[in-house]
Structures are given as C-alpha cells and as structure tokens.
Design a protein around this motif. Structure first.
Motif, short mmCIF file in Angstrom:
data_model
loop_
_atom_site.label_atom_id
_atom_site.label_comp_id
_atom_site.label_asym_id
_atom_site.label_seq_id
_atom_site.Cartn_x
_atom_site.Cartn_y
_atom_site.Cartn_z
N TRP A 58 0.86 -1.11 -0.06
CA TRP A 58 -0.08 -0.15 0.15
C TRP A 58 0.80 1.11 -0.11
CZ3 TRP A 58 -4.53 -1.18 -1.37
CH2 TRP A 58 -5.23 -2.34 -1.23
N PHE A 62 0.74 4.35 -2.79
CA PHE A 62 0.45 5.79 -2.29
C PHE A 62 1.36 6.78 -2.81
CE2 PHE A 62 1.40 9.00 1.02
CZ PHE A 62 0.02 9.52 1.06
N SER A 65 1.11 7.59 -6.35
CA SER A 65 0.03 8.29 -6.57
C SER A 65 0.16 9.82 -6.08
CB SER A 65 -1.27 8.02 -5.78
OG SER A 65 -1.93 6.91 -6.47
N PHE A 201 -5.30 12.38 -7.94
CA PHE A 201 -4.84 11.18 -7.04
C PHE A 201 -6.11 10.13 -6.77
CE2 PHE A 201 -4.83 9.68 -2.45
CZ PHE A 201 -3.40 9.27 -2.16
N ASN A 202 -7.17 10.42 -7.10
CA ASN A 202 -8.33 9.35 -7.01
C ASN A 202 -8.80 8.80 -8.22
OD1 ASN A 202 -8.63 9.56 -4.05
ND2 ASN A 202 -9.77 11.30 -4.37
N LEU A 218 -2.72 4.09 -6.40
CA LEU A 218 -3.47 3.51 -4.99
C LEU A 218 -4.79 3.21 -5.56
CD1 LEU A 218 -3.38 3.02 -1.90
CD2 LEU A 218 -3.90 5.41 -1.77
N ASN A 238 -9.24 3.09 2.66
CA ASN A 238 -10.18 4.12 2.05
C ASN A 238 -10.33 5.18 3.12
OD1 ASN A 238 -11.65 3.42 -0.55
ND2 ASN A 238 -11.45 1.52 0.70
N SER A 241 -7.10 7.40 3.17
CA SER A 241 -7.17 8.30 1.65
C SER A 241 -8.14 9.35 2.07
CB SER A 241 -7.74 7.35 0.70
OG SER A 241 -6.56 6.30 0.16
#
Length: 267
Positions: A58, A62, A65, A201-202, A218, A238, A241
């Motif tokens: 993870w 991250f 991203s 990022f998302n 991510l 989640n 984030s």
C-alpha cells in the motif's frame, strides 16, 4: 405554511447529509473491525488494520499517486494561470474559442479519453511512455480545465481599478502581475490546483488504461485488491485516503482561502 416549508427544507438537508455521510461512517466502522471479517462491534474496535498500510503493498502505490498528483497539480497550475491570463487579462483574439477548447475534455467520458490516449500513443509509436509519463500527461489533460476555469473566474472578478492605479503610479506589467494580480487571484488558483491534485490522486478511469505492472497507483491497487478480498484492511485504506484528502483540502484552505473561491469572492 412557512413553518411546514422550513421543516421540509431541513428534512431534505438531513436526508442528503445522511445519504452522504452514512456510507462513510460504515467504512470507518469497518476499518475498526476486531476480526478479519467486516463486523460492527463498537465495544471491541481496534486500530490494528491501519498497521498494514505501512507495507509496500500500500505504501508504494500511495507514494506513486502522491508524486503523480503533485506533478499534475503543479503543471496544471502553471498552464491554467497562463491560459486564464491570456484569455481574460490580455483578451487575445479568439479567447472564447480557446476557452471552449480548453474545457472540451470535460465533455468526453474519462474511459473514452483513456482508450483514445492509449490508441494515440500506439499509433505514433510511443507505447514506451505508458506508465508514469503517460499518467501525468493524461491527468493534466483531465485537470487543466478545472484550474483554467477557476483562475479565469478569479481574473473576471478582479477589480481592474487596482491594476490601473498601480500602472498610473509607474508600476511595470511584471510588478503589477507579481504584487497585485497574482495575490488577488490566489484563492481561485489554489482551489483549482486542489481540484487537480484530488482528481489525479483518486483517478481510476484514465489510470486503469495507462498503468504498468509494478507501477500501480493507489486507486488501481484498491481495485485489484477488491477482486480477491473484502476485509477491514480495504476499509482502512479508504479511511486513510479520505483523511489524507481532507488534510490536503484543509492545508490549501489555510494557505490561500479555498472556500472564498466557492463563494465567488477573493481573499
């Protein structure tokens, strides 16, 4: 009658807020589950699942991203300011057409843009840049309209009398831009940069076509994990984030006044 309308108004607001917040509350509760299955036992919650976020599985997605989103926000911010300056401040010929062209990516579904970018790179023989370079370029295309529009809105609301006063006092164009125009439009620029960072990022629809094995963002890592498992670790990812994104929004708000742009003002 007014009392009934007022009650209905607040009831509607409550329903909307519940619709938005209850799924988030479920995810938070799931991330604190005491067992490996998703359960809701508030008397026995634990934070142990958040420890898994420090693993390479993870942490690496991250960091990738975060790097991509930072570069995208910086590039989109610079290009958005230049575009808004040329269109609104300088009023170059064909400014309406140029603005329409800059905003046109918003009219195309992201999945279509992802496929188009992959096909375009294949046709011109640049398949080798698939991965981080292609992701940055695609995310800039996606985020640039938001930065340009918000910077242009700030410039439109900018009081031109301030610029003219500085000019009458002998300030050069560079001095006026540096000390008057840019500080006045800072809320709009920073709000656009914030949107650019969050969008990058998302992002999923574009990224799913452009990532390479071992070079995964991510959101794509989350999707890949969901194919095989649904456990509290997924909920913890989640929640982390969400906290990170809220922190980014808070920092930009403190720096430049994110909310003032949403209300149409300047800070």
């Amino acid at each position: 009658m007014n009392g009934v309308l007022s009650c209905l108004f607040w009831l509607a607001i409550g329903v909307v807020l519940a619709f938005i917040t209850l799924p988030l509350a479920v995810v938070v509760a799931a991330s604190l589950s005491p067992s490996s299955t998703v359960t809701f036992l508030p008397w026995d919650w634990t934070l142990e699942w958040f420890g898994a976020l420090l693993s390479d599985r993870w942490l690496q997605p991250f960091l990738l991203s975060f790097r991509i989103a930072t570069v995208v926000a910086a590039i989109s911010g610079v290009l958005g300011i230049l575009a808004a300056y040329a269109i609104v401040y300088e009023k170059i010929p064909g400014s309406a057409l140029i603005m329409a062209g800059l905003l046109s990516p918003l009219s195309v579904p992201q999945i279509v843009k992802g496929v188009a970018i992959v096909l375009f790179l294949s046709i011109i023989g640049l398949q080798g840049i698939l991965g981080t370079p292609a992701l940055i370029a695609a995310h800039v295309v996606l985020a640039l309209p938001f930065v340009t529009r918000m910077a242009a809105t700030s410039l439109t609301n900018f009081d031109g009398n301030l610029d003219r006063a500085a000019q009458s006092l002998g300030a050069t164009k560079r001095q006026r831009l540096q000390h008057i125009v840019l500080p006045m439009i800072k809320p709009g620029v920073l709000s656009g940069v914030t949107f650019a960072f969050i969008i990058s990022f998302n992002n999923i629809p574009l990224s799913v076509f452009l990532v390479r094995p071992g070079d995964t963002t991510l959101p794509i890592a989350v999707i890949n994990y969901l194919e095989y498992s649904l456990d509290p670790v997924m909920a913890a990812v989640n929640v982390a984030s969400m906290i990170f994104i809220l922190t980014v929004i808070f920092l930009f708000e403190k720096i430049g006044g994110f909310s003032t742009q949403l209300h149409g003002g300047s800070k």
